[in-house]
Scaffold this motif. Sequence first.
Motif, short mmCIF file in Angstrom:
data_model
loop_
_atom_site.label_atom_id
_atom_site.label_comp_id
_atom_site.label_asym_id
_atom_site.label_seq_id
_atom_site.Cartn_x
_atom_site.Cartn_y
_atom_site.Cartn_z
N SER A 198 0.83 -1.21 0.00
CA SER A 198 0.00 0.00 0.00
C SER A 198 0.86 1.26 0.00
CB SER A 198 -0.92 0.00 1.23
OG SER A 198 -0.15 -0.06 2.42
N ASN A 199 2.17 1.10 0.17
CA ASN A 199 3.09 2.24 0.17
C ASN A 199 3.74 2.41 -1.20
OD1 ASN A 199 2.97 3.02 2.99
ND2 ASN A 199 4.02 1.09 3.42
N THR A 200 4.10 3.65 -1.52
CA THR A 200 4.95 3.90 -2.68
C THR A 200 6.33 3.34 -2.38
OG1 THR A 200 3.71 5.88 -3.30
CG2 THR A 200 5.96 5.69 -4.14
N ARG A 201 6.94 2.69 -3.36
CA ARG A 201 8.22 2.01 -3.13
C ARG A 201 9.31 2.59 -4.04
NH1 ARG A 201 6.41 -3.63 -4.88
NH2 ARG A 201 8.46 -4.33 -4.20
N LEU A 202 10.42 2.98 -3.42
CA LEU A 202 11.60 3.42 -4.15
C LEU A 202 12.65 2.32 -4.01
CD1 LEU A 202 13.38 5.48 -5.65
CD2 LEU A 202 13.91 6.52 -3.42
N TYR A 220 -2.03 1.88 -6.45
CA TYR A 220 -3.33 2.52 -6.64
C TYR A 220 -3.66 3.35 -5.41
CZ TYR A 220 -4.19 -0.43 -10.71
OH TYR A 220 -4.11 -1.04 -11.93
N GLY A 221 -4.24 4.53 -5.65
CA GLY A 221 -4.62 5.41 -4.55
C GLY A 221 -3.56 6.43 -4.18
N LYS A 222 -2.39 6.37 -4.82
CA LYS A 222 -1.31 7.32 -4.50
C LYS A 222 -0.69 7.88 -5.78
CE LYS A 222 -0.36 5.47 0.05
NZ LYS A 222 0.63 5.06 1.05
N ARG A 223 0.04 9.00 -5.62
CA ARG A 223 0.71 9.63 -6.75
C ARG A 223 2.08 10.14 -6.30
NH1 ARG A 223 -4.10 9.16 -6.62
NH2 ARG A 223 -4.25 10.56 -4.83
N THR A 224 2.97 10.34 -7.25
CA THR A 224 4.34 10.77 -6.92
C THR A 224 4.85 11.79 -7.94
OG1 THR A 224 4.96 8.71 -5.81
CG2 THR A 224 6.74 10.00 -6.75
N GLN A 225 5.54 12.79 -7.44
CA GLN A 225 6.27 13.73 -8.29
C GLN A 225 7.75 13.47 -8.09
OE1 GLN A 225 5.44 17.92 -7.66
NE2 GLN A 225 7.43 18.52 -8.47
N ARG A 285 -8.44 3.16 -9.97
CA ARG A 285 -6.99 3.33 -9.85
C ARG A 285 -6.66 4.50 -8.92
NH1 ARG A 285 -5.91 3.20 -16.33
NH2 ARG A 285 -5.66 0.95 -16.63
N TYR A 286 -7.37 5.60 -9.12
CA TYR A 286 -7.02 6.82 -8.40
C TYR A 286 -7.26 6.68 -6.90
CZ TYR A 286 -6.34 11.85 -7.82
OH TYR A 286 -5.85 13.08 -7.45
N TYR A 287 -8.37 6.03 -6.54
CA TYR A 287 -8.74 5.93 -5.12
C TYR A 287 -8.38 4.59 -4.50
CZ TYR A 287 -11.54 10.16 -5.83
OH TYR A 287 -11.94 11.44 -6.12
N ASN A 288 -7.97 3.63 -5.32
CA ASN A 288 -7.69 2.26 -4.84
C ASN A 288 -8.93 1.67 -4.18
OD1 ASN A 288 -6.17 -0.05 -4.42
ND2 ASN A 288 -5.44 0.62 -2.43
N VAL A 289 -10.06 1.81 -4.88
CA VAL A 289 -11.33 1.28 -4.40
C VAL A 289 -11.94 0.41 -5.49
CG1 VAL A 289 -13.68 1.85 -3.66
CG2 VAL A 289 -11.77 3.28 -2.92
#
Length: 384
Positions: free
Chosen positions: A120-124, A176-181, A331-335
Amino acid sequence: MENQFSGKKPEDILTNDDLLESFNRCSESEIEKTKELQETRIIYNSIQSHNKRLKKKEKISLEYRITNSILKYKKNRLLLWLSASAATILLVMSIFIFLQESENDITKFANNIETGPATSNTRLILNGKKEILIGSKESKIEYANSGKEIKIDASKKIKQTLEQDIPVFNTIIVPYGKRTQITLSDSSTIWLNSGSKLIYPAHFSKSKREVYLEGEGMFEVTHNKKAPFHVITRDIEIKVLGTVFNISAYIDDKHSTTVLESGSVELKYKSNALLKQSKVDMIPGTKAVYNPETKVVEQTKVDTQDYTCWREGYIILHNESLQDITKKLSRYYNVPITFKNDRIKTKTFSGRLDLKNSALIVLQIIAETTNFSLITNDDQIIIN
């Protein structure tokens, strides 16, 4: 039909879109009339299913299949003309293998990296090994010019060891549910939408800049005439010098879409010819849609804001089907969003949706103009 192929060798047919399309329409009796078409069929059948980037084992398997095809036809009273055409077959096969061997480093890395299970986390992921979890919904990653220092969300700093002249590829995976710059070492900025993956060098070489994308990203590329910027996806490759554009290339979408806001880009794609790529130039205010089944690109004039506004937290729709809308919202909300009746999927909707609201509120806005109701059950939304 025969006149069209008169004097044409197999490699001529296989590398020409029009000739290959005509060949695919040939009947069995037409192919049997000339040895050139019979040779073309052997080579085509052997490598057509492998018209993609191949790994080493697959290349060995490809060579084995072509050799077996030749042996079968030799046994089937084709020994004489196959022997005479051995040079042709070897030439086409050599070209094909060469194209696969010329696969660039970042694509090889993308095809072989093991990213593990989704979270559920963004991964680097640094150099395919060290993994850093980022919990924020809208994260921000910024690289120093050297590529050795990375700032995450303005509060966390990490260092990465780089060796001169040895490429190091990092990976960012946005669930899904997150975004990154992310700001790369050349100061180019990329906004990654939900469900996207970007592979990129920690530091670019002096002669080229390449990144690999799955999902959707908006790019603002720093101009560098000596080192063009390339965005590579599973189907297309975008070459730019300095520009703003959006690419949507999700694995589960049928098409890849590129929208150019400013500057100019060159779009390369897999054509119907087995052994070559085609390319088109794009101008600002256009959308290019690539269909991997037909291997055709269609360009149209568009309002680019309709395709880049997701970065600002809203989307604009023009007669878009409810099925496509819910796919974006899921995708946007992860729902999870499901339909109780499939007939309503084709209903269309136009308007502006504020994504700062919850998924349920956004769907309720659509429901006010369309004849459906909403049911929430076990963290999913059901359209009834």
